[in-house]
Design a protein around this motif. Structure first.
Motif, PDB file in Angstrom:
ATOM      1  N   GLY A 135       2.470  -7.384 -16.741  1.00 38.40           N
ATOM      2  CA  GLY A 135       1.124  -7.623 -17.260  1.00 38.40           C
ATOM      3  C   GLY A 135       0.078  -6.787 -16.545  1.00 38.40           C
ATOM      4  N   ALA A 136      -1.007  -6.509 -17.259  1.00 37.51           N
ATOM      5  CA  ALA A 136      -2.043  -5.613 -16.756  1.00 37.51           C
ATOM      6  C   ALA A 136      -2.677  -6.108 -15.459  1.00 37.51           C
ATOM      7  N   ASP A 137      -3.030  -7.387 -15.389  1.00 39.85           N
ATOM      8  CA  ASP A 137      -3.675  -7.909 -14.179  1.00 39.85           C
ATOM      9  C   ASP A 137      -2.735  -7.832 -12.980  1.00 39.85           C
ATOM     10  N   ALA A 138      -1.471  -8.155 -13.189  1.00 40.48           N
ATOM     11  CA  ALA A 138      -0.498  -8.110 -12.095  1.00 40.48           C
ATOM     12  C   ALA A 138      -0.257  -6.671 -11.637  1.00 40.48           C
ATOM     13  N   VAL A 139      -0.178  -5.730 -12.597  1.00 45.05           N
ATOM     14  CA  VAL A 139       0.012  -4.321 -12.234  1.00 45.05           C
ATOM     15  C   VAL A 139      -1.200  -3.810 -11.452  1.00 45.05           C
ATOM     16  N   ASN A 140      -2.399  -4.205 -11.870  1.00 49.33           N
ATOM     17  CA  ASN A 140      -3.615  -3.832 -11.152  1.00 49.33           C
ATOM     18  C   ASN A 140      -3.553  -4.327  -9.703  1.00 49.33           C
ATOM     19  N   ARG A 141      -3.171  -5.566  -9.510  1.00 47.24           N
ATOM     20  CA  ARG A 141      -3.073  -6.125  -8.151  1.00 47.24           C
ATOM     21  C   ARG A 141      -1.959  -5.443  -7.350  1.00 47.24           C
ATOM     22  N   MET A 142      -0.876  -5.072  -8.031  1.00 46.33           N
ATOM     23  CA  MET A 142       0.212  -4.378  -7.354  1.00 46.33           C
ATOM     24  C   MET A 142      -0.270  -3.030  -6.817  1.00 46.33           C
ATOM     25  N   LEU A 143      -1.008  -2.282  -7.645  1.00 43.34           N
ATOM     26  CA  LEU A 143      -1.484  -0.971  -7.218  1.00 43.34           C
ATOM     27  C   LEU A 143      -2.516  -1.084  -6.098  1.00 43.34           C
ATOM     28  N   LYS A 144      -3.402  -2.082  -6.182  1.00 45.20           N
ATOM     29  CA  LYS A 144      -4.348  -2.328  -5.086  1.00 45.20           C
ATOM     30  C   LYS A 144      -3.588  -2.642  -3.796  1.00 45.20           C
ATOM     31  N   SER A 145      -2.537  -3.418  -3.923  1.00 46.95           N
ATOM     32  CA  SER A 145      -1.738  -3.808  -2.757  1.00 46.95           C
ATOM     33  C   SER A 145      -1.072  -2.606  -2.107  1.00 46.95           C
ATOM     34  N   VAL A 146      -0.548  -1.690  -2.919  1.00 39.92           N
ATOM     35  CA  VAL A 146       0.091  -0.484  -2.379  1.00 39.92           C
ATOM     36  C   VAL A 146      -0.949   0.382  -1.670  1.00 39.92           C
ATOM     37  N   ALA A 147      -2.142   0.501  -2.261  1.00 37.34           N
ATOM     38  CA  ALA A 147      -3.202   1.288  -1.627  1.00 37.34           C
ATOM     39  C   ALA A 147      -3.599   0.674  -0.283  1.00 37.34           C
ATOM     40  N   LEU A 148      -3.720  -0.636  -0.230  1.00 35.93           N
ATOM     41  CA  LEU A 148      -4.035  -1.313   1.038  1.00 35.93           C
ATOM     42  C   LEU A 148      -2.905  -1.152   2.047  1.00 35.93           C
ATOM     43  N   ALA A 149      -1.665  -1.255   1.582  1.00 34.29           N
ATOM     44  CA  ALA A 149      -0.512  -1.091   2.478  1.00 34.29           C
ATOM     45  C   ALA A 149      -0.521   0.300   3.098  1.00 34.29           C
ATOM     46  N   GLN A 150      -0.948   1.307   2.320  1.00 34.51           N
ATOM     47  CA  GLN A 150      -1.054   2.668   2.867  1.00 34.51           C
ATOM     48  C   GLN A 150      -2.026   2.694   4.041  1.00 34.51           C
ATOM     49  N   GLN A 151      -3.138   1.992   3.907  1.00 30.49           N
ATOM     50  CA  GLN A 151      -4.100   1.924   5.019  1.00 30.49           C
ATOM     51  C   GLN A 151      -3.469   1.262   6.241  1.00 30.49           C
ATOM     52  N   TYR A 152      -2.690   0.223   6.020  1.00 30.85           N
ATOM     53  CA  TYR A 152      -2.060  -0.493   7.133  1.00 30.85           C
ATOM     54  C   TYR A 152      -1.051   0.386   7.866  1.00 30.85           C
ATOM     55  N   VAL A 153      -0.192   1.084   7.127  1.00 34.18           N
ATOM     56  CA  VAL A 153       0.860   1.876   7.789  1.00 34.18           C
ATOM     57  C   VAL A 153       0.339   3.203   8.325  1.00 34.18           C
ATOM     58  N   HIS A 154      -0.792   3.667   7.798  1.00 38.03           N
ATOM     59  CA  HIS A 154      -1.370   4.930   8.289  1.00 38.03           C
ATOM     60  C   HIS A 154      -1.707   4.830   9.776  1.00 38.03           C
ATOM     61  N   ARG A 155      -2.056   3.637  10.229  1.00 39.11           N
ATOM     62  CA  ARG A 155      -2.337   3.402  11.653  1.00 39.11           C
ATOM     63  C   ARG A 155      -1.131   3.744  12.528  1.00 39.11           C
ATOM     64  N   ASP A 156       0.059   3.634  11.953  1.00 38.27           N
ATOM     65  CA  ASP A 156       1.312   3.938  12.669  1.00 38.27           C
ATOM     66  C   ASP A 156       1.812   5.340  12.341  1.00 38.27           C
ATOM     67  N   GLU A 157       0.935   6.177  11.790  1.00 40.53           N
ATOM     68  CA  GLU A 157       1.283   7.548  11.388  1.00 40.53           C
ATOM     69  C   GLU A 157       2.407   7.581  10.365  1.00 40.53           C
ATOM     70  N   LEU A 158       2.321   6.670   9.390  1.00 42.49           N
ATOM     71  CA  LEU A 158       3.277   6.600   8.296  1.00 42.49           C
ATOM     72  C   LEU A 158       2.546   6.831   6.976  1.00 42.49           C
ATOM     73  N   ALA A 159       3.261   7.348   5.994  1.00 42.69           N
ATOM     74  CA  ALA A 159       2.695   7.584   4.667  1.00 42.69           C
ATOM     75  C   ALA A 159       3.596   6.967   3.607  1.00 42.69           C
ATOM     76  N   ILE A 160       2.975   6.280   2.672  1.00 40.04           N
ATOM     77  CA  ILE A 160       3.699   5.632   1.576  1.00 40.04           C
ATOM     78  C   ILE A 160       3.775   6.578   0.380  1.00 40.04           C
ATOM     79  N   SER A 161       4.918   6.565  -0.289  1.00 40.43           N
ATOM     80  CA  SER A 161       5.065   7.233  -1.586  1.00 40.43           C
ATOM     81  C   SER A 161       5.766   6.258  -2.521  1.00 40.43           C
ATOM     82  N   CYS A 162       5.592   6.466  -3.815  1.00 41.02           N
ATOM     83  CA  CYS A 162       6.137   5.531  -4.808  1.00 41.02           C
ATOM     84  C   CYS A 162       6.822   6.267  -5.943  1.00 41.02           C
TER      85      CYS A 162
END
Length: 101
Positions: A41-68
């Motif tokens: 569903g659209a709302d869930a996909v929107n929240r999923m993408l926001k979550s991945v973007a936030l997770a990137q901020q969290y792991v960037h502190r550890d010099e890590l990069a997310i890809s999907c």
């Protein structure tokens, strides 16, 4: 977000809190270098993408990069076949070193 430990899938609902989902994604990719995140569903996909973007901020502190890698998957819920969006979320080191598996 519900996590199925047997399959390492984080399922995101339209009511999931992106900060919490992001924390679960960041924790899992730090430990296992990958995780599947799934939404229907659209709302869930929107929240999923926001979550991945936030997770990137969290792991960037550890010099890590997310890809999907996105994909469609067919899931059955209460006997009904639905199409979900699935993201294979992976992490790499920004400093060029190999990520331990």
């Amino acid at each position: 977000a519900l996590t199925n430990m047997n399959q390492d899938i984080i399922r995101v609902a339209s009511t999931s809190v992106p900060n919490r989902v992001a924390g679960a994604i960041a924790k899992t990719v730090r430990e296992k270098q990958h995780v599947e995140v799934q939404a229907i569903g659209a709302d869930a996909v929107n929240r999923m993408l926001k979550s991945v973007a936030l997770a990137q901020q969290y792991v960037h502190r550890d010099e890590l990069a997310i890809s999907c890698i996105p994909s469609y998957v067919e899931v059955t819920i209460d006997g009904q076949s639905l199409t979900a969006i699935n993201l294979l979320v992976m992490v790499d080191r920004l400093d060029g070193q190999e990520t331990a598996l």
